[in-house]
Write an enzyme that holds these catalytic residues in place. Structure first.
Site, PDB file in Angstrom:
ATOM      1  N   HIS A  91       0.955  -1.211  -0.268  1.00 46.23           N
ATOM      2  CA  HIS A  91      -0.016  -0.164  -0.144  1.00 46.23           C
ATOM      3  C   HIS A  91       0.962   1.217   0.029  1.00 46.23           C
ATOM      4  O   HIS A  91       2.072   1.215   0.309  1.00 46.23           O
ATOM      5  CB  HIS A  91      -0.840   0.099   1.204  1.00 46.23           C
ATOM      6  CG  HIS A  91      -0.313   0.095   2.420  1.00 46.23           C
ATOM      7  ND1 HIS A  91      -0.281  -1.223   3.361  1.00 46.23           N
ATOM      8  CD2 HIS A  91       0.104   1.126   3.349  1.00 46.23           C
ATOM      9  CE1 HIS A  91       0.436  -0.946   4.408  1.00 46.23           C
ATOM     10  NE2 HIS A  91       0.671   0.478   4.529  1.00 46.23           N
TER      11      HIS A  91
ATOM     12  N   HIS B  45       4.032   6.973   3.986  1.00 47.01           N
ATOM     13  CA  HIS B  45       4.828   5.867   3.747  1.00 47.01           C
ATOM     14  C   HIS B  45       4.512   5.005   2.475  1.00 47.01           C
ATOM     15  O   HIS B  45       3.364   5.033   2.102  1.00 47.01           O
ATOM     16  CB  HIS B  45       5.083   5.215   5.094  1.00 47.01           C
ATOM     17  CG  HIS B  45       3.828   4.558   5.687  1.00 47.01           C
ATOM     18  ND1 HIS B  45       3.026   4.960   6.376  1.00 47.01           N
ATOM     19  CD2 HIS B  45       3.499   3.154   5.377  1.00 47.01           C
ATOM     20  CE1 HIS B  45       1.939   4.035   6.682  1.00 47.01           C
ATOM     21  NE2 HIS B  45       2.075   3.014   5.957  1.00 47.01           N
TER      22      HIS B  45
ATOM     23  N   GLU C 221       7.541   1.126   5.120  1.00 44.55           N
ATOM     24  CA  GLU C 221       6.912  -0.057   5.876  1.00 44.55           C
ATOM     25  C   GLU C 221       7.290  -1.287   5.322  1.00 44.55           C
ATOM     26  O   GLU C 221       7.156  -1.500   4.190  1.00 44.55           O
ATOM     27  CB  GLU C 221       5.472   0.065   6.234  1.00 44.55           C
ATOM     28  CG  GLU C 221       4.877  -0.761   7.020  1.00 44.55           C
ATOM     29  CD  GLU C 221       3.318  -0.596   7.242  1.00 44.55           C
ATOM     30  OE1 GLU C 221       2.742   0.216   6.342  1.00 44.55           O
ATOM     31  OE2 GLU C 221       2.705  -1.153   8.270  1.00 44.55           O
TER      32      GLU C 221
HETATM   33 CO    CO Z   1       0.980   1.255   6.290  1.00 45.03          CO
END
Ligand code: CO
Length: 135
Positions: free
Chosen positions: A7, A79, A130
């Site tokens: 994502h 992020h 991440e």
């Molecule tokens: Co995230």
């Protein structure tokens, strides 16, 4: 080592407005808001054919998103999340290369119920990364 882009997370100042925009204007499939008190955020996932967008809004008093929104009042990309097969192998590889794993370095359970950790943006071209162990 990394696999799919899981994502892209966008910090948003007005979650309801962002939900309307993605659902009604952009015509995307938008999920229900999820509170994540241990991460200090409320999250809405937007599912696209090839990845997801994570809309992030502050939750609680010491949200990590609050200071980001102070610096970026209209919101911004917060992020990117890449999938890895094994989060501990990935964390060890990052540390041995001198990259900083944020927090106590231990994986935490993320928004999808899978272990995640974050890498310092100064070690990755100014981008908070991440890593999520693919479920
Ligand atoms: Co995230």
């Amino acid at each position: 080592m990394i696999g799919q882009l899981n994502h892209v997370a966008i910090a948003v100042p007005d979650l309801a407005a962002a939900v309307r925009q993605y659902r009604d204007l952009l015509g995307a499939s938008v999920g229900a808001p999820q509170d994540e008190p241990e991460h200090g955020v409320t999250v809405v996932f937007v599912t696209l054919p090839n990845t997801k967008i994570e809309l992030l809004h502050p939750l609680g008093d010491d949200s990590p998103i609050a200071s980001f929104l102070e610096r970026n009042p209209s919101g911004g990309i917060h992020h990117l999340c890449y999938e890895v097969e094994n989060i501990r192998v990935a964390a060890d590889a990052m540390r041995s290369a001198g990259a900083r794993v944020l927090g106590d370095g231990e994986p935490k359970i993320g928004a999808h119920g899978n272990p995640v950790l974050f890498l310092h943006p100064k070690d990755f071209n100014g981008t908070l990364i991440e890593l999520e162990e693919a479920g």
